[in-house]
Motif scaffolding. Structure first.
Motif, PDB file in Angstrom:
ATOM      1  N   UNK A  68       0.782  -1.225   0.000  1.00  0.00           N
ATOM      2  CA  UNK A  68       0.000   0.000   0.000  1.00  0.00           C
ATOM      3  C   UNK A  68       0.816   1.278   0.000  1.00  0.00           C
ATOM      4  N   UNK A  69       1.865   1.340   0.821  1.00  0.00           N
ATOM      5  CA  UNK A  69       2.660   2.571   0.898  1.00  0.00           C
ATOM      6  C   UNK A  69       3.311   2.875  -0.448  1.00  0.00           C
ATOM      7  N   UNK A  70       3.820   1.858  -1.112  1.00  0.00           N
ATOM      8  CA  UNK A  70       4.403   2.036  -2.447  1.00  0.00           C
ATOM      9  C   UNK A  70       3.349   2.523  -3.441  1.00  0.00           C
ATOM     10  N   UNK A  71       2.189   1.917  -3.413  1.00  0.00           N
ATOM     11  CA  UNK A  71       1.145   2.247  -4.387  1.00  0.00           C
ATOM     12  C   UNK A  71       0.563   3.642  -4.181  1.00  0.00           C
ATOM     13  N   UNK A  84       8.410  10.488  -6.669  1.00  0.00           N
ATOM     14  CA  UNK A  84       9.280   9.438  -7.210  1.00  0.00           C
ATOM     15  C   UNK A  84      10.274   8.947  -6.175  1.00  0.00           C
ATOM     16  N   UNK A  85      10.915   9.857  -5.415  1.00  0.00           N
ATOM     17  CA  UNK A  85      11.937   9.431  -4.465  1.00  0.00           C
ATOM     18  C   UNK A  85      11.363   8.555  -3.366  1.00  0.00           C
ATOM     19  N   UNK A  86      10.186   8.936  -2.873  1.00  0.00           N
ATOM     20  CA  UNK A  86       9.545   8.141  -1.825  1.00  0.00           C
ATOM     21  C   UNK A  86       9.044   6.808  -2.380  1.00  0.00           C
ATOM     22  N   UNK A 120      12.101  -1.144  -0.005  1.00  0.00           N
ATOM     23  CA  UNK A 120      11.650  -1.853   1.204  1.00  0.00           C
ATOM     24  C   UNK A 120      10.985  -3.177   0.826  1.00  0.00           C
ATOM     25  N   UNK A 121      10.169  -3.130  -0.213  1.00  0.00           N
ATOM     26  CA  UNK A 121       9.513  -4.360  -0.676  1.00  0.00           C
ATOM     27  C   UNK A 121      10.560  -5.367  -1.133  1.00  0.00           C
TER      28      UNK A 121
END
Length: 240
Positions: A155-158, A163-165, A172-173
């Motif tokens: 979820x955090x990625x999506x 872009x940097x975050x 992390x994934x």
């Protein structure tokens, strides 16, 4: 090659909005299978906001592929799972007020409760997966508790637009996938994945199954379920 699990919860969401018998998530699951889905995922929530008990039992009777039951770690849900005997149970956190699952399980904090759920499920030959954030300590604890697999919460990625975050979340994934693999766990991924963002996660490698629902069902409203599933299969298993 990665597998695709199609979550049909939101077919039931539309049905429950009118309290009728259509659209039918069981029929949707059959169509998803025909289109190439490797498994069907449903989340039987405590408040029964979408999937109902009857849906779950019918799916167990009719599916040709695997049934993955997402559920909270409660005695009620454990009893249902032991009756239905899905191929896999994914233990997830659950709050009544949330629109959708907001994060991974805190395995470290709830280890005793989770252990009580994991042991009887595994004794019945049911694969157990824990839905966790891409956090190495949570993954290690899942392994210590005897979980067969983890599902990495993406979820955090999506949800990140910068872009940097986004890249940081992807890393992390990647770390989480590698850690799970080294521990001998099955590694799945899900939450928020869609036709635009799934490819970068697929490219990481090491993920056994992607569980995707909302994006596929949303696209199905416009192009049909079989086409929506086939298009996602092509992204999850490129070059097949």
């Amino acid at each position: 090659m990665a597998r695709l699990g199609v979550n049909v919860d939101h077919v039931a969401t539309v049905r429950q909005a009118r309290g009728t018998n259509e659209p039918d998530p069981v029929t949707a699951a059959a169509l998803a299978e025909l289109a190439g889905a490797d498994s069907i995922t449903v989340h039987l929530r405590e408040d029964r906001r979408h999937i109902q008990d009857r849906d779950l039992f019918l799916l167990r009777q009719t599916l040709k592929t695997r049934l993955n039951l997402e559920m909270a770690a409660t005695d009620e849900m454990l009893g249902i799972a032991l009756k239905v005997r899905p191929d896999c149970v994914t233990l997830v956190p659950e709050k009544r007020e949330e629109l959708t699952t907001e994060g991974g399980l805190d395995v470290l904090r709830h280890r005793q409760l989770l252990k009580k759920q994991i042991e009887p499920l595994r004794q019945e030959g049911i694969i157990v997966s824990l839905f966790v954030d891409p956090d190495l300590e949570q993954i290690k604890e899942a392994h210590r508790l005897g979980s067969d697999a983890v599902e990495i919460h993406t979820g955090a990625y999506c949800e990140t637009r910068r872009y940097d975050k986004r890249y940081a979340e992807l890393l992390k994934i990647q770390e989480a996938v590698r850690a799970g693999g080294k521990l001998g766990l099955g590694v799945n991924a899900g939450h928020g994945l869609n036709y635009q963002n799934v490819q970068d996660v697929v490219a990481l490698g090491g993920i056994d199954e992607f569980n995707i629902g909302h994006s596929i069902i949303s696209r199905a409203v416009l192009v049909g379920l079989e086409r929506a599933v086939r298009e996602m299969v092509a992204l999850v298993r490129p070059g097949e």
